[in-house]
Write a protein that holds these residues in place. Sequence first.
Motif, PDB file in Angstrom:
ATOM      1  N   THR A 284       0.835  -1.205   0.000  1.00 17.38           N
ATOM      2  CA  THR A 284       0.000   0.000   0.000  1.00 17.38           C
ATOM      3  C   THR A 284       0.869   1.253   0.000  1.00 17.38           C
ATOM      4  O   THR A 284       0.604   2.212  -0.735  1.00 17.38           O
ATOM      5  N   LEU A 285       1.924   1.242   0.808  1.00 15.82           N
ATOM      6  CA  LEU A 285       2.857   2.368   0.823  1.00 15.82           C
ATOM      7  C   LEU A 285       3.578   2.503  -0.521  1.00 15.82           C
ATOM      8  O   LEU A 285       3.758   3.614  -1.029  1.00 15.82           O
ATOM      9  N   MET A 286       3.973   1.364  -1.099  1.00 16.84           N
ATOM     10  CA  MET A 286       4.668   1.412  -2.388  1.00 16.84           C
ATOM     11  C   MET A 286       3.725   1.864  -3.497  1.00 16.84           C
ATOM     12  O   MET A 286       4.151   2.496  -4.464  1.00 16.84           O
ATOM     13  N   CYS A 287       2.442   1.553  -3.341  1.00 17.28           N
ATOM     14  CA  CYS A 287       1.441   2.034  -4.291  1.00 17.28           C
ATOM     15  C   CYS A 287       1.353   3.560  -4.229  1.00 17.28           C
ATOM     16  O   CYS A 287       1.330   4.242  -5.262  1.00 17.28           O
ATOM     17  N   LEU A 288       1.344   4.101  -3.021  1.00 20.98           N
ATOM     18  CA  LEU A 288       1.316   5.558  -2.831  1.00 20.98           C
ATOM     19  C   LEU A 288       2.566   6.201  -3.420  1.00 20.98           C
ATOM     20  O   LEU A 288       2.482   7.216  -4.129  1.00 20.98           O
ATOM     21  N   ALA A 327       5.416   9.881   8.617  1.00 23.09           N
ATOM     22  CA  ALA A 327       6.161   9.468   9.808  1.00 23.09           C
ATOM     23  C   ALA A 327       7.421   8.702   9.427  1.00 23.09           C
ATOM     24  O   ALA A 327       8.461   8.826  10.090  1.00 23.09           O
ATOM     25  N   LEU A 328       7.356   7.895   8.372  1.00 23.90           N
ATOM     26  CA  LEU A 328       8.514   7.133   7.907  1.00 23.90           C
ATOM     27  C   LEU A 328       9.437   7.979   7.031  1.00 23.90           C
ATOM     28  O   LEU A 328      10.454   7.479   6.553  1.00 23.90           O
ATOM     29  N   HIS A 329       9.078   9.222   6.823  1.00 20.01           N
ATOM     30  CA  HIS A 329       9.815  10.160   5.961  1.00 20.01           C
ATOM     31  C   HIS A 329       9.969   9.610   4.540  1.00 20.01           C
ATOM     32  O   HIS A 329      11.001   9.757   3.896  1.00 20.01           O
ATOM     33  N   LEU A 330       8.910   8.972   4.066  1.00 22.89           N
ATOM     34  CA  LEU A 330       8.870   8.535   2.671  1.00 22.89           C
ATOM     35  C   LEU A 330       8.411   9.683   1.777  1.00 22.89           C
ATOM     36  O   LEU A 330       8.716   9.707   0.588  1.00 22.89           O
ATOM     37  N   ILE A 331       7.656  10.597   2.370  1.00 23.08           N
ATOM     38  CA  ILE A 331       7.214  11.782   1.636  1.00 23.08           C
ATOM     39  C   ILE A 331       7.270  12.980   2.584  1.00 23.08           C
ATOM     40  O   ILE A 331       7.348  12.823   3.811  1.00 23.08           O
ATOM     41  N   GLU A 332       7.213  14.177   2.006  1.00 25.64           N
ATOM     42  CA  GLU A 332       7.047  15.417   2.751  1.00 25.64           C
ATOM     43  C   GLU A 332       5.895  16.178   2.116  1.00 25.64           C
ATOM     44  O   GLU A 332       5.750  16.186   0.890  1.00 25.64           O
ATOM     45  N   GLY A 333       5.106  16.807   2.936  1.00 26.21           N
ATOM     46  CA  GLY A 333       3.974  17.548   2.404  1.00 26.21           C
ATOM     47  C   GLY A 333       2.956  17.833   3.485  1.00 26.21           C
ATOM     48  O   GLY A 333       3.217  17.623   4.679  1.00 26.21           O
ATOM     49  N   THR A 334       1.782  18.291   3.066  1.00 25.78           N
ATOM     50  CA  THR A 334       0.717  18.631   4.011  1.00 25.78           C
ATOM     51  C   THR A 334      -0.607  18.063   3.510  1.00 25.78           C
ATOM     52  O   THR A 334      -0.853  17.997   2.291  1.00 25.78           O
ATOM     53  N   ILE A 335      -1.439  17.663   4.470  1.00 24.76           N
ATOM     54  CA  ILE A 335      -2.759  17.116   4.141  1.00 24.76           C
ATOM     55  C   ILE A 335      -3.814  18.211   4.336  1.00 24.76           C
ATOM     56  O   ILE A 335      -3.903  18.813   5.408  1.00 24.76           O
ATOM     57  N   TRP A 346       7.966  16.477  -1.598  1.00 28.79           N
ATOM     58  CA  TRP A 346       9.152  15.616  -1.763  1.00 28.79           C
ATOM     59  C   TRP A 346       8.739  14.167  -1.590  1.00 28.79           C
ATOM     60  O   TRP A 346       7.854  13.852  -0.788  1.00 28.79           O
ATOM     61  N   VAL A 347       9.363  13.294  -2.371  1.00 28.06           N
ATOM     62  CA  VAL A 347       9.136  11.855  -2.238  1.00 28.06           C
ATOM     63  C   VAL A 347      10.492  11.166  -2.223  1.00 28.06           C
ATOM     64  O   VAL A 347      11.424  11.595  -2.902  1.00 28.06           O
ATOM     65  N   THR A 348      10.621  10.135  -1.419  1.00 28.06           N
ATOM     66  CA  THR A 348      11.911   9.457  -1.275  1.00 28.06           C
ATOM     67  C   THR A 348      12.414   8.920  -2.611  1.00 28.06           C
ATOM     68  O   THR A 348      11.628   8.405  -3.417  1.00 28.06           O
ATOM     69  N   PRO A 349      13.696   9.062  -2.891  1.00 30.05           N
ATOM     70  CA  PRO A 349      14.252   8.559  -4.161  1.00 30.05           C
ATOM     71  C   PRO A 349      14.123   7.040  -4.258  1.00 30.05           C
ATOM     72  O   PRO A 349      14.137   6.336  -3.244  1.00 30.05           O
ATOM     73  N   ARG A 350      14.022   6.558  -5.482  1.00 32.05           N
ATOM     74  CA  ARG A 350      13.940   5.115  -5.719  1.00 32.05           C
ATOM     75  C   ARG A 350      14.867   4.741  -6.868  1.00 32.05           C
ATOM     76  O   ARG A 350      15.140   5.548  -7.749  1.00 32.05           O
ATOM     77  N   VAL A 351      15.323   3.494  -6.854  1.00 30.15           N
ATOM     78  CA  VAL A 351      16.058   2.957  -7.997  1.00 30.15           C
ATOM     79  C   VAL A 351      15.029   2.525  -9.026  1.00 30.15           C
ATOM     80  O   VAL A 351      14.159   1.691  -8.737  1.00 30.15           O
ATOM     81  N   LEU A 352      15.100   3.100 -10.224  1.00 27.18           N
ATOM     82  CA  LEU A 352      14.081   2.851 -11.238  1.00 27.18           C
ATOM     83  C   LEU A 352      14.448   1.692 -12.143  1.00 27.18           C
ATOM     84  O   LEU A 352      15.615   1.517 -12.511  1.00 27.18           O
ATOM     85  N   VAL A 353      13.451   0.899 -12.504  1.00 32.76           N
ATOM     86  CA  VAL A 353      13.637  -0.147 -13.500  1.00 32.76           C
ATOM     87  C   VAL A 353      13.364   0.459 -14.874  1.00 32.76           C
ATOM     88  O   VAL A 353      12.951   1.618 -15.003  1.00 32.76           O
ATOM     89  N   THR A 354      13.583  -0.322 -15.919  1.00 30.67           N
ATOM     90  CA  THR A 354      13.499   0.191 -17.287  1.00 30.67           C
ATOM     91  C   THR A 354      12.149   0.849 -17.581  1.00 30.67           C
ATOM     92  O   THR A 354      12.085   1.942 -18.150  1.00 30.67           O
ATOM     93  N   GLU A 355      11.055   0.189 -17.186  1.00 30.97           N
ATOM     94  CA  GLU A 355       9.731   0.731 -17.475  1.00 30.97           C
ATOM     95  C   GLU A 355       9.520   2.075 -16.782  1.00 30.97           C
ATOM     96  O   GLU A 355       8.910   2.992 -17.343  1.00 30.97           O
ATOM     97  N   GLN A 356      10.028   2.190 -15.563  1.00 35.90           N
ATOM     98  CA  GLN A 356       9.886   3.458 -14.841  1.00 35.90           C
ATOM     99  C   GLN A 356      10.751   4.547 -15.453  1.00 35.90           C
ATOM    100  O   GLN A 356      10.376   5.721 -15.463  1.00 35.90           O
TER     101      GLN A 356
END
Length: 391
Positions: A284-288, A327-335, A346-356
């Motif tokens: 669910t978090l990875m979906c977000l 809370a996990l500092h995966l994103i920064e922002g306001t609701i 801001w969103v935490t950096p990720r290693v991207l695969v070819t499709e991404q």
Amino acid sequence: MALSPIDALEQLQTDFPDLSDDIQELANLYQRKLWHRLTLKIEACFHSSAFNRGDIPVRLFQQFIMDFGHKVNFLKLAQFGVHACKFQLNPAAAVDMLQSVMTRLEELKQPRTAEAILFLRMHVAQHKLETGHMQECKTITEDVTERLAKLTDVDPTVSSAIYYVTSLYHKSQSNYADFYRSILMYLSYVSSESLQPDFKLRLAVDVSLAALLGEHIYSFGQLLQHPIINCLDGTPSQWLHELLVCFNNGDMHLYDQLCERFAAQLNAQPALVAHERRLREKITLMCLLDLISSTPAEQRRIPLDVIGERTKLDRDGVEFLLMKALALHLIEGTIDEVDGAVDVSWVTPRVLVTEQLVGLKGRLDNWVGKVGAVAAALENESVGIMAVSAV
């Protein structure tokens, strides 16, 4: 009375006549003091099945190689010792052999022995792990890892040994995240082609499970781009590859389909069954994260209903999910609860695969097009201003 190196070779030749030619060559190189060529010959012998039987490696190492060990590459000496100790039937004797080599190297008091000693210590740690001495293994691995960080230009075989044994310790303790990171480090120092197929498949299964179960691991791009993951394809464990791709894409709808399709395989993994709730939370978090990452930066005011549709959560569930991500500092922002949206800065950096990467290229191309349009508009306006000034 201990045998001289030549006498030891003659005794080996008597006991194993089929090795006569190789043993005579070893004796010849030793007497001519051609240490580099002798090292290469020993290496070839240890790669030969003819030499890897009974106590031949142990006798060759203890009675012959140790005599001139200070004259050859110290890391090679350590590697020969590690190979020979595998043929010790008594684990304690194997550890004693490794420690005797370490003592010999330490007595030389040369800086070039550091790598070899670390290499030997990690194999001692492996023996400690295999005999159930967990605390001793942990102490050694932590100390060696700390010392490794202080060295430069370390041979890949040393680094790979350190990270592999460290991963074995974390696996024994069910430290999934640490195991995952250690294995990825190990794989960065070895060639996938150099690993045996059965070992490679077991490793692929273990690291895949660790990726799914490891806490605070929300990107599988590095693993999915490594050749080892392809070992799962065409095997009964192929479902793991499909599950990793599903998680990395944050596809909740596909996840539910895969859970139904691979129910038998999932239920056959006790760790996955025990952490079913954690798996649901992770995807669910990875979906977000995937939703936010795939949204252009200037459009990251995302309605909560859109997130709910993507994550299959109601409004309360979405708000809880966002608070968890913050809370996990995966994103920064306001609701913004009034307008029912979230502004992500801001969103935490990720290693991207070819499709991404293809998707990222599309967004970059779109951005370049916008910049070009703005530049053209400014150029046209500046021409008009210059024309008016001229008048």
